[in-house]
Design an enzyme around this catalytic site. Sequence first.
Site, PDB file in Angstrom:
ATOM      1  N   ASP A   1      -8.596  -5.873  -5.884  1.00  0.00           N
ATOM      2  CA  ASP A   1      -8.332  -4.644  -4.906  1.00  0.00           C
ATOM      3  C   ASP A   1      -9.459  -3.651  -4.876  1.00  0.00           C
ATOM      4  O   ASP A   1      -9.518  -2.829  -5.872  1.00  0.00           O
ATOM      5  CB  ASP A   1      -6.894  -4.169  -5.262  1.00  0.00           C
ATOM      6  CG  ASP A   1      -6.509  -2.979  -4.149  1.00  0.00           C
ATOM      7  OD1 ASP A   1      -7.063  -2.622  -3.286  1.00  0.00           O
ATOM      8  OD2 ASP A   1      -5.206  -2.736  -4.274  1.00  0.00           O
TER       9      ASP A   1
ATOM     10  N   SER B   1       0.795  -1.165  -0.055  1.00  0.00           N
ATOM     11  CA  SER B   1      -0.051  -0.094  -0.051  1.00  0.00           C
ATOM     12  C   SER B   1       0.971   1.238  -0.205  1.00  0.00           C
ATOM     13  O   SER B   1       1.700   1.361  -0.771  1.00  0.00           O
ATOM     14  CB  SER B   1      -0.973   0.028   1.045  1.00  0.00           C
ATOM     15  OG  SER B   1      -2.170   0.820   1.132  1.00  0.00           O
TER      16      SER B   1
ATOM     17  N   HIS C   1      -6.490  -6.270  -1.637  1.00  0.00           N
ATOM     18  CA  HIS C   1      -5.693  -5.401  -1.299  1.00  0.00           C
ATOM     19  C   HIS C   1      -4.441  -5.993  -0.338  1.00  0.00           C
ATOM     20  O   HIS C   1      -3.294  -5.734  -0.529  1.00  0.00           O
ATOM     21  CB  HIS C   1      -6.043  -3.999  -0.897  1.00  0.00           C
ATOM     22  CG  HIS C   1      -5.319  -2.926  -0.512  1.00  0.00           C
ATOM     23  ND1 HIS C   1      -4.632  -2.303  -1.520  1.00  0.00           N
ATOM     24  CD2 HIS C   1      -4.709  -2.440   0.695  1.00  0.00           C
ATOM     25  CE1 HIS C   1      -3.772  -1.277  -1.063  1.00  0.00           C
ATOM     26  NE2 HIS C   1      -3.981  -1.489   0.216  1.00  0.00           N
TER      27      HIS C   1
END
Length: 418
Positions: free
Chosen positions: A326, A232, A360
């Site tokens: 995601d 991330s 994600h």
Amino acid sequence: MVCLTVIPKSSLADSPVSIRASGLHPSQLVTLHALLTDDKGEKFESRAFFQANLSGEVDVKQAPALGGDYTGVWSMGLFCSLKPEKLFYRLMKRDVMGSPFHVQISLFDSVVPLPKEAPLATCTVERWYAAPGVERFHIKTGRVRGALFLPPGPGPFPGVIDLFGGSGGLIEFRASLLASKGFAVLALAFFAYDDLPQTLIEVDLEYFEEASILLLKHPKVRGPGLGVIGLSKGAEIALAMSIFLQHIVAVVCINGATALIGIPLRFHDIYIPAVPYPAAKTLITKMGAIATLYVLDVPQDEKHQVSAIPAEKARGHVLFVVGENDQSINSKSFAEMSIARAKKYGKNNVTLLSYPGAGHLMEPPGSPLCYSSTIRGSSLAMLWGGETEPHTKAQEHSWKEIQKFLELHLGPVGKSNL
């Protein structure tokens, strides 16, 4: 006599296990149930229904689950389909050195959606996050804050910096598992930890430069180059490190942007502005989580190109790992934009691993899917996305590929296993 065996009973958390029940009646319907209680006392459960074969056995490596939290043949299905009792809660090992996760596997007669009767048999397994001999050292040197994990033995070992994302703090479980594979890993905090700033207002790349120099100076770390792995916001920073820091030769970017989003970057006299984060465009799902997938546009127009991280200038090799489901960020499109940009300049040192159905929060194997969870700084939960089986199988495959990538560019490791 009914017997339930799980092999091995003690293993690293990223290792597969085999589950087998015997002594049942031919064609008997049974339920296998898994229960894990984390460091904070929160419970995670999963169950699957099976039919014994003519020998009165259920071997989860061969027998298909007929229902429950997954179906079909999947040897790690019970572990990977664990779900929290508490809504919006993420399974995360915090005390990686002190104790393992204990997972109780129970066998029940018939199809039991909610086990109430006494089980036919039970077995408890240990899932460790550090192999025997791995050492952890608290790091508070200069400005650098984190934890250094070293494999057993004299070394030197290939060095890796491990970064997580927008929740801040210090997250160590991936670093300790990588150290168990033979890497010297610095789990690096960069905000909301110790005396670091509580919020991230600007990415000061000089801090990460200081951390890389500190790691390289350690006598058990083999230079001259380092690797970085980030998820991330950590992936965003890792990509920037590969461009501006001369020591970084191998970078793994997991589901991150390839432009500065919401937070600018500074490195000496270099300043990269951020694409503004349009908070007003966030959506609230029916389950009460924040969906940001369509908030963060891939910056392709000329106005936003100044915020793109110039992947074509990467000093080493870059591996993008993305989940196509995601729901936090369009990580695949960001990665494809960076790869196209690198190819435009004749560079072929940037590659992509893309996984349909993965969300994600891609973590080491054995970790269940976290579809949504709360994070520091947000009053609402974040939607991460993913489908249970493709997501967790993507974790299995990508974990092996990440280690191969790091070894290819940093040199071989000495492995240590439970």
